[in-house]
Design an enzyme around this catalytic site. Structure first.
Site, mmCIF file in Angstrom:
data_model
loop_
_atom_site.group_PDB
_atom_site.id
_atom_site.type_symbol
_atom_site.label_atom_id
_atom_site.label_comp_id
_atom_site.label_asym_id
_atom_site.label_seq_id
_atom_site.Cartn_x
_atom_site.Cartn_y
_atom_site.Cartn_z
ATOM 1 N N ASP A 89 0.831 -1.210 0.000
ATOM 2 C CA ASP A 89 0.000 0.000 0.000
ATOM 3 C C ASP A 89 0.862 1.254 0.000
ATOM 4 O OD1 ASP A 89 -2.506 1.465 0.265
ATOM 5 O OD2 ASP A 89 -1.790 1.959 2.264
ATOM 6 N N HIS A 125 -7.218 -0.427 -10.979
ATOM 7 C CA HIS A 125 -7.312 0.576 -9.912
ATOM 8 C C HIS A 125 -6.299 1.706 -10.090
ATOM 9 C CE1 HIS A 125 -8.032 2.325 -6.020
ATOM 10 N NE2 HIS A 125 -6.758 2.179 -5.687
#
Length: 316
Positions: free
Chosen positions: A154, A228
């Site tokens: 992330d 994404h």
């Protein structure tokens, strides 16, 4: 006036090992009392944080808190208002909707140990509990290797360190009254983990746009058109605009409830809103596995703005 990290709250990239997000609603029973409590909280919260930093030295502690649009209007009716502070307007795409949910006071605490997060929120609520109700409370954690709960690293593209201040802190050109403040967009997702885990690794990678193991970005022709990292990018005239984003895992595994709490800090909500609009109107592939259950915008005041609240300047 130039931005100054010493006058800002903790709106930089620091996901933490343990995290609590708390969203509160004001009871609005007595305006004068509510204003006095918020003055007290604005004054004491920094002392509570500093005390905990001494008690937990050298472990890092980061805290940011702020107001929703309705709370600002209610508590500070005679004050100027941050230019982009408004209620989040839902974004309806062809398949999925970014819903809007209420929130008056927002608190984001992260630390190494959950006991520290607990102690901070407990002390904060000792002040705020008489005038508020709880809209949402989410306890998050750092997953292995700093990965999101769906297994990917992330925050790779996040601005890092001091550089992040250029993306999160309002400067005088944007809003001279609220320099060193920030906007926080909070959105809680519940995942369909069984469906996601049923995908082959290469299909997950095409959906995210990155390799799962080593985090390298895929070539464009290897990604899905609605991957994404394609549809969540905000680019204007060939220049990419960034925010500081953190995706925090949370779970009640015995109940089969697992999700991600997304928090995005930015100096202007316009950029975040464009990212969200693109994600939902172009049906981000991750939305096939992730359902938003909250969506709220908050303003995180600078320490100078908090001083004006403490001194009663905005109540006159």
């Amino acid at each position: 006036m130039a931005i100054d990290i010493k006058k800002s709250q903790d709106v930089y990239k620091d996901a933490g090992e343990s995290i609590i997000f708390t969203t509160l609603m004001l009871k609005k029973d007595d305006l004068k009392r509510d204003q006095e409590v918020i003055q007290e909280f604005s004054d004491l919260s920094n002392s509570i944080i500093n005390s905990m930093r001494i008690r937990q030295d050298p472990q890092p502690i980061s805290v940011a808190w702020g107001f929703g649009s309705n709370a600002w209007d209610y508590l500070l009716p005679n004050a100027p208002k941050p230019k982009e502070l408004d209620n989040f307007q839902e974004i309806k795409g062809p398949k999925y909707t970014a819903i809007s949910t209420p929130g008056d006071i927002f608190i984001h605490v992260r630390a190494q140990q959950m006991s520290v997060c607990y102690e901070l929120i407990e002390q904060f609520m000792g002040i705020l509990r008489p005038i508020t109700t709880v809209e949402d409370e989410t306890h998050g954690f750092r997953y292995f290797e700093g990965r999101s709960i769906i297994g990917f690293i992330d925050g790779t593209e996040n601005p890092a360190g001091v550089e992040s201040m250029d993306y999160t802190l309002i400067d005088s050109d944007e809003d001279a009254e609220f320099v060193n403040g920030s906007y926080a967009f909070a959105q809680k997702y519940i995942h369909k983990m069984n469906d996601w885990n049923g995908l082959k690794t290469e299909d997950q990678e095409k959906a995210v746009g990155r390799h799962k193991f080593n985090d390298r970005e895929l070539e464009d022709d290897e990604k899905l058109p609605n991957a994404h990292n394609i549809v969540s990018k905000d680019e204007v005239d060939g220049v990419e605009n960034k925010i500081v984003r953190m995706n925090v895992p949370f779970s009640d595994p015995a109940q089969n409830i697992t999700g991600t709490y997304f928090i995005g800090y930015s100096k202007t909500f316009t950029i975040t809103n464009r990212m969200l609009t693109k994600m939902f109107t172009e049906s981000d592939r991750l939305l096939d596995f992730s359902t938003p259950v909250t969506g709220s915008l908050f303003f995180i005041p600078s320490k100078d703005t908090l001083d004006k609240i403490i001194d009663g300047e905005y109540y006159i």
